[in-house]
Design a protein around this motif. Sequence first.
Motif, PDB file in Angstrom:
ATOM      1  N   ILE A   8     -11.938 102.326 -29.426  1.00 26.47           N
ATOM      2  CA  ILE A   8     -12.591 101.208 -28.739  1.00 26.47           C
ATOM      3  C   ILE A   8     -13.825 101.669 -27.981  1.00 26.47           C
ATOM      4  O   ILE A   8     -13.923 102.815 -27.549  1.00 26.47           O
ATOM      5  N   GLU A   9     -14.754 100.759 -27.830  1.00 29.00           N
ATOM      6  CA  GLU A   9     -15.947 100.976 -27.009  1.00 29.00           C
ATOM      7  C   GLU A   9     -15.860  99.954 -25.890  1.00 29.00           C
ATOM      8  O   GLU A   9     -16.004  98.753 -26.135  1.00 29.00           O
ATOM      9  N   ARG A  10     -15.607 100.421 -24.682  1.00 29.34           N
ATOM     10  CA  ARG A  10     -15.451  99.514 -23.558  1.00 29.34           C
ATOM     11  C   ARG A  10     -16.811  99.046 -23.045  1.00 29.34           C
ATOM     12  O   ARG A  10     -17.764  99.813 -23.011  1.00 29.34           O
ATOM     13  N   PRO A  11     -16.881  97.784 -22.619  1.00 31.43           N
ATOM     14  CA  PRO A  11     -18.140  97.279 -22.067  1.00 31.43           C
ATOM     15  C   PRO A  11     -18.384  97.855 -20.678  1.00 31.43           C
ATOM     16  O   PRO A  11     -17.476  98.410 -20.047  1.00 31.43           O
ATOM     17  N   SER A  12     -19.596  97.689 -20.183  1.00 35.45           N
ATOM     18  CA  SER A  12     -19.911  98.169 -18.834  1.00 35.45           C
ATOM     19  C   SER A  12     -19.345  97.238 -17.763  1.00 35.45           C
ATOM     20  O   SER A  12     -19.196  97.631 -16.610  1.00 35.45           O
ATOM     21  N   SER A  13     -19.005  96.023 -18.131  1.00 33.03           N
ATOM     22  CA  SER A  13     -18.445  95.066 -17.167  1.00 33.03           C
ATOM     23  C   SER A  13     -17.002  95.443 -16.818  1.00 33.03           C
ATOM     24  O   SER A  13     -16.267  95.947 -17.655  1.00 33.03           O
ATOM     25  N   TYR A  17      -8.894  96.594 -19.095  1.00 31.47           N
ATOM     26  CA  TYR A  17      -7.964  97.577 -18.541  1.00 31.47           C
ATOM     27  C   TYR A  17      -7.332  98.315 -19.709  1.00 31.47           C
ATOM     28  O   TYR A  17      -6.892  97.702 -20.682  1.00 31.47           O
ATOM     29  N   LEU A  18      -7.287  99.634 -19.600  1.00 33.69           N
ATOM     30  CA  LEU A  18      -6.750 100.477 -20.657  1.00 33.69           C
ATOM     31  C   LEU A  18      -5.697 101.415 -20.096  1.00 33.69           C
ATOM     32  O   LEU A  18      -5.978 102.201 -19.189  1.00 33.69           O
ATOM     33  N   MET A  19      -4.492 101.318 -20.623  1.00 35.20           N
ATOM     34  CA  MET A  19      -3.424 102.268 -20.307  1.00 35.20           C
ATOM     35  C   MET A  19      -3.101 103.012 -21.604  1.00 35.20           C
ATOM     36  O   MET A  19      -2.822 102.376 -22.625  1.00 35.20           O
ATOM     37  N   ALA A  20      -3.171 104.324 -21.553  1.00 41.19           N
ATOM     38  CA  ALA A  20      -2.908 105.123 -22.749  1.00 41.19           C
ATOM     39  C   ALA A  20      -2.660 106.561 -22.349  1.00 41.19           C
ATOM     40  O   ALA A  20      -3.131 107.010 -21.293  1.00 41.19           O
ATOM     41  N   PRO A  21      -1.932 107.306 -23.189  1.00 45.49           N
ATOM     42  CA  PRO A  21      -1.784 108.736 -22.930  1.00 45.49           C
ATOM     43  C   PRO A  21      -3.146 109.423 -22.988  1.00 45.49           C
ATOM     44  O   PRO A  21      -4.019 109.025 -23.762  1.00 45.49           O
ATOM     45  N   ALA A  28     -12.931 106.382 -25.185  1.00 38.34           N
ATOM     46  CA  ALA A  28     -12.784 105.702 -23.892  1.00 38.34           C
ATOM     47  C   ALA A  28     -11.778 106.448 -23.023  1.00 38.34           C
ATOM     48  O   ALA A  28     -10.801 107.007 -23.526  1.00 38.34           O
ATOM     49  N   GLN A  29     -12.022 106.423 -21.728  1.00 35.15           N
ATOM     50  CA  GLN A  29     -11.126 107.040 -20.751  1.00 35.15           C
ATOM     51  C   GLN A  29     -10.146 105.980 -20.256  1.00 35.15           C
ATOM     52  O   GLN A  29     -10.560 104.924 -19.789  1.00 35.15           O
ATOM     53  N   PRO A  30      -8.833 106.245 -20.317  1.00 34.18           N
ATOM     54  CA  PRO A  30      -7.861 105.269 -19.820  1.00 34.18           C
ATOM     55  C   PRO A  30      -7.951 105.094 -18.300  1.00 34.18           C
ATOM     56  O   PRO A  30      -8.309 106.025 -17.579  1.00 34.18           O
ATOM     57  N   LEU A 101       3.251 103.862 -24.672  1.00 31.76           N
ATOM     58  CA  LEU A 101       2.412 102.723 -25.019  1.00 31.76           C
ATOM     59  C   LEU A 101       0.943 103.060 -24.870  1.00 31.76           C
ATOM     60  O   LEU A 101       0.561 103.861 -24.018  1.00 31.76           O
ATOM     61  N   ALA A 102       0.132 102.414 -25.669  1.00 29.29           N
ATOM     62  CA  ALA A 102      -1.313 102.325 -25.453  1.00 29.29           C
ATOM     63  C   ALA A 102      -1.592 100.832 -25.421  1.00 29.29           C
ATOM     64  O   ALA A 102      -1.235 100.108 -26.362  1.00 29.29           O
ATOM     65  N   ILE A 103      -2.169 100.350 -24.306  1.00 28.11           N
ATOM     66  CA  ILE A 103      -2.428  98.918 -24.141  1.00 28.11           C
ATOM     67  C   ILE A 103      -3.871  98.734 -23.695  1.00 28.11           C
ATOM     68  O   ILE A 103      -4.308  99.340 -22.721  1.00 28.11           O
ATOM     69  N   TYR A 104      -4.583  97.880 -24.418  1.00 29.21           N
ATOM     70  CA  TYR A 104      -5.956  97.538 -24.057  1.00 29.21           C
ATOM     71  C   TYR A 104      -6.025  96.030 -23.859  1.00 29.21           C
ATOM     72  O   TYR A 104      -5.840  95.256 -24.805  1.00 29.21           O
ATOM     73  N   SER A 105      -6.254  95.604 -22.619  1.00 27.85           N
ATOM     74  CA  SER A 105      -6.336  94.194 -22.275  1.00 27.85           C
ATOM     75  C   SER A 105      -7.756  93.900 -21.821  1.00 27.85           C
ATOM     76  O   SER A 105      -8.313  94.635 -21.005  1.00 27.85           O
ATOM     77  N   ARG A 106      -8.354  92.829 -22.359  1.00 23.32           N
ATOM     78  CA  ARG A 106      -9.746  92.532 -22.040  1.00 23.32           C
ATOM     79  C   ARG A 106     -10.003  91.035 -22.034  1.00 23.32           C
ATOM     80  O   ARG A 106      -9.403  90.283 -22.794  1.00 23.32           O
TER      81      ARG A 106
END
Length: 136
Positions: A8-13, A17-21, A28-30, A101-106
């Motif tokens: 994933i490429e996270r936006p600057s906004s 939220y990213l939770m991952a090992p 991307a940094q979790p 888990l790896a969870i990406y919520s946006r």
Amino acid sequence: MATDIRTIERPSSPNTYLMAPQGYCSTAQPDADSPVFDASAEVLFDALLGYIANQSGWKITEADRAHCHIDLVAATKLLKFKDDVTIDTLIVENMPGKSRLAIYSRSRVGYHDFGANRKRVSKLVKAIEGELGISA
């Protein structure tokens, strides 16, 4: 089409939220590290499906059991904004019967989410921890 959390490429906004090992995402940094659950990835996947089914305003758009991957849309309670959530259940190497888990919520709209994505992920993880337990 499934979202690949690993690339994933996270936006600057500040509306994701990213939770991952650590090391799971190459681009991307979790925001938080995922706990280790006292259950196999398959059992964790089934627990997630059960949790999601009981959430008002949540709709699964893709569930791939073979890859332990879920994409869903979660509508916010008050204004019904639609947010996208991607979840991978992961096998923990050298720890049979353990998973993470790896969870990406946006958010789809708005510059800031006022912590809504973090709260959603935290609530989900706490519920699953309560059901399956975590490994110390």
